[in-house]
Design an enzyme around this catalytic site. Structure first.
Site, mmCIF file in Angstrom:
data_model
loop_
_atom_site.group_PDB
_atom_site.id
_atom_site.type_symbol
_atom_site.label_atom_id
_atom_site.label_comp_id
_atom_site.label_asym_id
_atom_site.label_seq_id
_atom_site.Cartn_x
_atom_site.Cartn_y
_atom_site.Cartn_z
ATOM 1 N N ARG A 46 -6.972 13.752 5.797
ATOM 2 C CA ARG A 46 -7.372 13.622 4.398
ATOM 3 C C ARG A 46 -8.457 12.573 4.229
ATOM 4 N NH1 ARG A 46 -8.713 10.621 0.940
ATOM 5 N NH2 ARG A 46 -9.101 11.532 -1.076
ATOM 6 N N LYS B 280 -3.806 1.510 11.221
ATOM 7 C CA LYS B 280 -4.410 2.844 11.000
ATOM 8 C C LYS B 280 -5.453 2.768 9.892
ATOM 9 C CE LYS B 280 -2.335 5.999 8.214
ATOM 10 N NZ LYS B 280 -3.203 6.591 7.192
ATOM 11 N N ASN B 281 -5.098 2.111 8.782
ATOM 12 C CA ASN B 281 -5.984 2.145 7.609
ATOM 13 C C ASN B 281 -7.157 1.190 7.714
ATOM 14 O OD1 ASN B 281 -4.346 4.113 6.672
ATOM 15 N ND2 ASN B 281 -3.304 2.845 5.146
ATOM 16 N N ASP C 191 2.365 2.365 0.122
ATOM 17 C CA ASP C 191 2.734 2.863 1.453
ATOM 18 C C ASP C 191 4.065 2.301 1.928
ATOM 19 O OD1 ASP C 191 -0.684 2.819 2.702
ATOM 20 O OD2 ASP C 191 0.370 4.165 1.344
ATOM 21 N N ARG D 135 1.067 10.666 12.623
ATOM 22 C CA ARG D 135 -0.251 10.362 12.041
ATOM 23 C C ARG D 135 -0.469 8.854 11.941
ATOM 24 N NH1 ARG D 135 -0.822 11.929 6.618
ATOM 25 N NH2 ARG D 135 -2.721 10.733 6.929
ATOM 26 N N ARG E 93 -6.079 14.249 -4.199
ATOM 27 C CA ARG E 93 -6.752 13.066 -3.646
ATOM 28 C C ARG E 93 -8.246 13.186 -3.990
ATOM 29 N NH1 ARG E 93 -3.559 10.920 0.484
ATOM 30 N NH2 ARG E 93 -4.884 9.069 0.437
ATOM 31 N N PRO E 94 -8.606 12.980 -5.269
ATOM 32 C CA PRO E 94 -10.011 13.157 -5.681
ATOM 33 C C PRO E 94 -10.935 12.146 -5.007
ATOM 34 C CG PRO E 94 -8.759 12.077 -7.398
ATOM 35 C CD PRO E 94 -7.765 12.486 -6.348
ATOM 36 N N ILE E 95 -12.217 12.464 -4.947
ATOM 37 C CA ILE E 95 -13.208 11.514 -4.414
ATOM 38 C C ILE E 95 -14.351 11.323 -5.415
ATOM 39 C CG2 ILE E 95 -12.702 11.932 -1.963
ATOM 40 C CD1 ILE E 95 -15.206 13.743 -1.888
ATOM 41 N N ASP E 96 -14.033 11.518 -6.697
ATOM 42 C CA ASP E 96 -15.078 11.379 -7.736
ATOM 43 C C ASP E 96 -15.702 9.993 -7.746
ATOM 44 O OD1 ASP E 96 -12.298 10.871 -8.699
ATOM 45 O OD2 ASP E 96 -13.354 10.098 -10.445
ATOM 46 N N LEU E 97 -14.910 8.957 -7.465
ATOM 47 C CA LEU E 97 -15.475 7.590 -7.465
ATOM 48 C C LEU E 97 -16.426 7.401 -6.279
ATOM 49 C CD1 LEU E 97 -12.223 5.603 -8.357
ATOM 50 C CD2 LEU E 97 -14.048 6.322 -9.912
ATOM 51 N N CYS F 7 -3.279 16.320 -0.510
ATOM 52 C CA CYS F 7 -2.349 16.172 0.610
ATOM 53 C C CYS F 7 -0.947 16.170 0.020
ATOM 54 C CB CYS F 7 -2.643 14.864 1.340
ATOM 55 S SG CYS F 7 -2.110 13.446 0.412
ATOM 56 N N ILE G 69 0.630 4.774 -7.982
ATOM 57 C CA ILE G 69 -0.622 5.119 -7.300
ATOM 58 C C ILE G 69 -0.744 6.622 -7.081
ATOM 59 C CG2 ILE G 69 -2.021 4.751 -5.227
ATOM 60 C CD1 ILE G 69 -1.717 2.221 -6.918
HETATM 61 C C1 EPZ Z 1 -5.862 4.570 1.167
HETATM 62 O O1 EPZ Z 1 -5.995 5.892 0.691
HETATM 63 C C2 EPZ Z 1 -4.876 4.639 2.319
HETATM 64 N N1 EPZ Z 1 -5.401 5.509 3.373
HETATM 65 C C3 EPZ Z 1 -3.543 5.190 1.822
HETATM 66 O O2 EPZ Z 1 -2.636 5.148 2.924
HETATM 67 C C4 EPZ Z 1 -3.022 4.272 0.719
HETATM 68 O O3 EPZ Z 1 -1.825 4.797 0.213
HETATM 69 C C5 EPZ Z 1 -4.072 4.168 -0.395
HETATM 70 O O4 EPZ Z 1 -5.324 3.709 0.152
HETATM 71 C C6 EPZ Z 1 -3.652 3.190 -1.491
HETATM 72 O O5 EPZ Z 1 -3.449 1.932 -0.942
HETATM 73 C C7 EPZ Z 1 -6.322 5.018 4.224
HETATM 74 O O6 EPZ Z 1 -6.764 3.887 4.108
HETATM 75 C C8 EPZ Z 1 -6.783 5.943 5.312
HETATM 76 P P1 EPZ Z 1 -7.307 5.207 -3.011
HETATM 77 P P2 EPZ Z 1 -7.172 6.245 -0.369
HETATM 78 O O7 EPZ Z 1 -8.673 5.768 -3.018
HETATM 79 O O8 EPZ Z 1 -8.408 5.495 -0.025
HETATM 80 C C9 EPZ Z 1 -7.257 7.728 -7.026
HETATM 81 C C10 EPZ Z 1 -0.938 5.922 4.332
HETATM 82 O O9 EPZ Z 1 0.242 6.228 4.113
HETATM 83 N N2 EPZ Z 1 -8.669 8.025 -6.727
HETATM 84 O O10 EPZ Z 1 -7.131 3.729 -3.156
HETATM 85 O O11 EPZ Z 1 -7.262 7.719 -0.494
HETATM 86 C C11 EPZ Z 1 -6.319 8.435 -6.073
HETATM 87 O O12 EPZ Z 1 -6.037 9.734 -6.539
HETATM 88 C C12 EPZ Z 1 -2.022 6.369 3.382
HETATM 89 O O13 EPZ Z 1 -1.331 5.208 5.283
HETATM 90 C C13 EPZ Z 1 -9.436 8.691 -7.692
HETATM 91 O O14 EPZ Z 1 -8.947 9.045 -8.768
HETATM 92 O O15 EPZ Z 1 -6.543 5.653 -1.688
HETATM 93 C C14 EPZ Z 1 -5.093 7.557 -6.074
HETATM 94 O O16 EPZ Z 1 -4.311 7.898 -7.215
HETATM 95 C C15 EPZ Z 1 -1.490 7.251 2.273
HETATM 96 N N3 EPZ Z 1 -10.737 8.963 -7.411
HETATM 97 C C16 EPZ Z 1 -5.664 6.150 -6.308
HETATM 98 O O17 EPZ Z 1 -6.997 6.338 -6.765
HETATM 99 C C17 EPZ Z 1 -11.315 8.591 -6.225
HETATM 100 O O18 EPZ Z 1 -12.532 8.852 -6.043
HETATM 101 C C18 EPZ Z 1 -5.711 5.293 -5.063
HETATM 102 O O19 EPZ Z 1 -6.462 5.985 -4.121
HETATM 103 C C19 EPZ Z 1 -10.523 7.921 -5.273
HETATM 104 C C20 EPZ Z 1 -9.209 7.644 -5.550
#
Ligand code: EPZ
Length: 423
Positions: free
Chosen positions: A92, A22-23, A305, A397, A121-125, A116, A327
């Site tokens: 999400r 999926k990911n 996960d 999902r 789930r911020p996207i600031d980065l 979620c 995380i």
């Molecule tokens: C991906 O989510 C996966 N989803 C998640 O899988 C997985 O848990 C996660 O990576 C961590 O491995 C998909 O790939 C579709 P991150 P993602 O950005 O990209 C913070 C599942 O169960 N962050 O690595 O959203 C964030 O809040 C799902 O299959 C910021 O602060 O994860 C989190 O604490 C759940 N700012 C941490 O980073 C940002 O701009 C990791 O998030 C982005 C993230």
């Protein structure tokens, strides 16, 4: 509303094929926008999140249709750059489309994906990196208005190794002039799969799997055929199912190198795991041993996960195991439901302590999120009697058919359409 009926208490025996990841397929579906051509994705899992991505692609004027277990996508007809709020809220990770739309169209409009079940789930980065590449982003009022008349390659550094931000910036960087480097990039195997897909379509991306990814922009991408990697979290789920119930299973197509931290913990707990016949074979004793503290971390650390499903597998272990979820801020929502089965779990902030109990009892339990729902199934396989798992839409999902896969391993599990009120 579908529910799952599970009769636990017997060891597993059997084999199952592991679905496509999926990911990996979600960012690859966004990346198809960069090709402007036809892409055939083999081993594409049939998931609710994939359906949501297909709806987004179609809303943008693209074509997407199934042919067996391949998804055929044609993005030549792209005629829009906005994703509606309704579509954004369905999944999400729909923010992953931003970089690709900007690279292809020079503009994009989509609403904030929002939080979620796991917490904010911020996207600031994502946004900071896109701005450094030259995008102008107005993120007021819950909608992102993005313009990028010209994207220019830069040396970027991520504040933390975000999977989504790494992927979004890889896609945007394909549309820049010049070279982009992404330092402190996420190293998950899905990033390498995305790199392989992009390169198969004519891109020049390197470094995926290390902390620095390099993208040579300005290249015209084309369509092609690509096979999606096996889902390492689905594989981890089914290994934990065998660990929970005991028995011997074979996961066809699973790649142990993708989940080495999970298999290491299961070996410590007493499972015998070997790479065999193009998959992973696992023989588990009736009762496991508690293990050293499990701390979730970015890859190659222990995957967040897999935290819930490993916890479920250890509920009857000898001794106590400490979990630390580093995380996400709200990823213990499955604990209350596991406690209904007789589990002994104490949570304090990011820490959860699981003390093994002799027996678990079947119960009616509610899925709180995707991996928490899978954990309820894992625990129910070890519980005496019958469990009913409802609100299984969360599980759909990320798992094509968790009942089909667990039945292949010898579990007594089936779907039922009975109304929840009959519990
Ligand atoms: C991906 O989510 C996966 N989803 C998640 O899988 C997985 O848990 C996660 O990576 C961590 O491995 C998909 O790939 C579709 P991150 P993602 O950005 O990209 C913070 C599942 O169960 N962050 O690595 O959203 C964030 O809040 C799902 O299959 C910021 O602060 O994860 C989190 O604490 C759940 N700012 C941490 O980073 C940002 O701009 C990791 O998030 C982005 C993230």
């Amino acid at each position: 509303m579908s529910q799952l009926l599970i009769k636990g208490g017997s060891p597993l025996a059997g084999e199952t094929a592991v679905q496509g990841a999926k990911n990996s397929v979600l960012p690859i579906l966004a990346a198809t926008l960069l090709t402007g051509g036809q892409v055939a994705l083999q081993n594409c899992p049939r998931l609710r999140d994939v359906d949501a991505s297909i709806r987004i692609l179609r809303a943008l004027g693209c074509d997407a249709r199934w042919e067996g277990d391949s998804l055929l996508v044609d993005t030549a007809g792209l005629n829009g750059c906005a994703i509606s709020d309704i579509l954004m809220r369905e999944m999400r990770s729909s923010a992953i489309f931003l970089g690709a739309i900007l690279a292809r169209c020079g503009q994009a409009e989509l609403s904030y994906p929002g939080g979620c079940e796991l917490g904010p789930r911020p996207i600031d980065l994502h946004l900071a990196g896109l701005r450094e590449l030259g995008a102008e982003i107005d993120d007021t009022g819950g909608t992102l208005h993005c313009r990028a008349a010209r994207l220019v390659g830069r040396d970027l550094v991520l504040g933390l190794p975000s999977v989504g931000a790494t992927e979004n910036l890889m896609l945007a960087a394909c549309g820049t002039e010049g070279v982009t480097t992404i330092a402190n990039a996420a190293r998950e195997p899905e990033i390498a799969d995305l790199q392989d897909f992009l390169n198969a379509c004519g891109a020049r991306v390197s470094g995926a799997g290390t902390s620095t990814v390099t993208v040579e922009g300005g290249r015209r991408l084309h369509g092609g055929t690509f096979t999606v990697m096996p889902d390492r979290i689905a594989a981890a789920t089914y290994l934990c199912a065998a660990a929970s119930a005991g028995g011997e299973v074979l996961l066809r197509g699973a790649r142990e190198r993708d989940l080495a931290t999970v298999t290491a913990v299961l070996r410590e707990a007493g499972c015998h795991i070997t790479a065999e016949a193009g998959g992973i074979a696992c023989a588990c004793p009736g009762r496991l041993k508690a293990v050293r503290p499990v701390r979730t971390a970015p890859y190659p650390g222990f995957p967040t996960d897999a935290q819930a499903v490993l916890m479920a597998a250890l509920l009857r272990s000898r001794g106590a195991t400490v979990f630390e979820e580093n995380i996400f801020t709200n990823r213990y929502r499955h604990v209350d439901e596991l406690t209904r089965m007789g589990a002994d779990i104490r949570v304090a902030g990011r820490v959860a302590v699981v003390t093994g109990v002799k027996t678990l009892c079947g119960a009616a339990v509610r899925c709180t999120d995707l991996r928490g729902g899978a954990a309820l199934c894992v625990a129910a396989l070890a519980a005496e009697g019958e469990s009913r798992v409802f609100e299984t839409c969360h599980i759909d999902r990320g798992y094509e058919d968790i009942a089909r896969d667990l039945r292949g391993l010898g579990a007594d599990i089936r779907w039922t359409e009975e109304d929840r009120l009959t519990i």
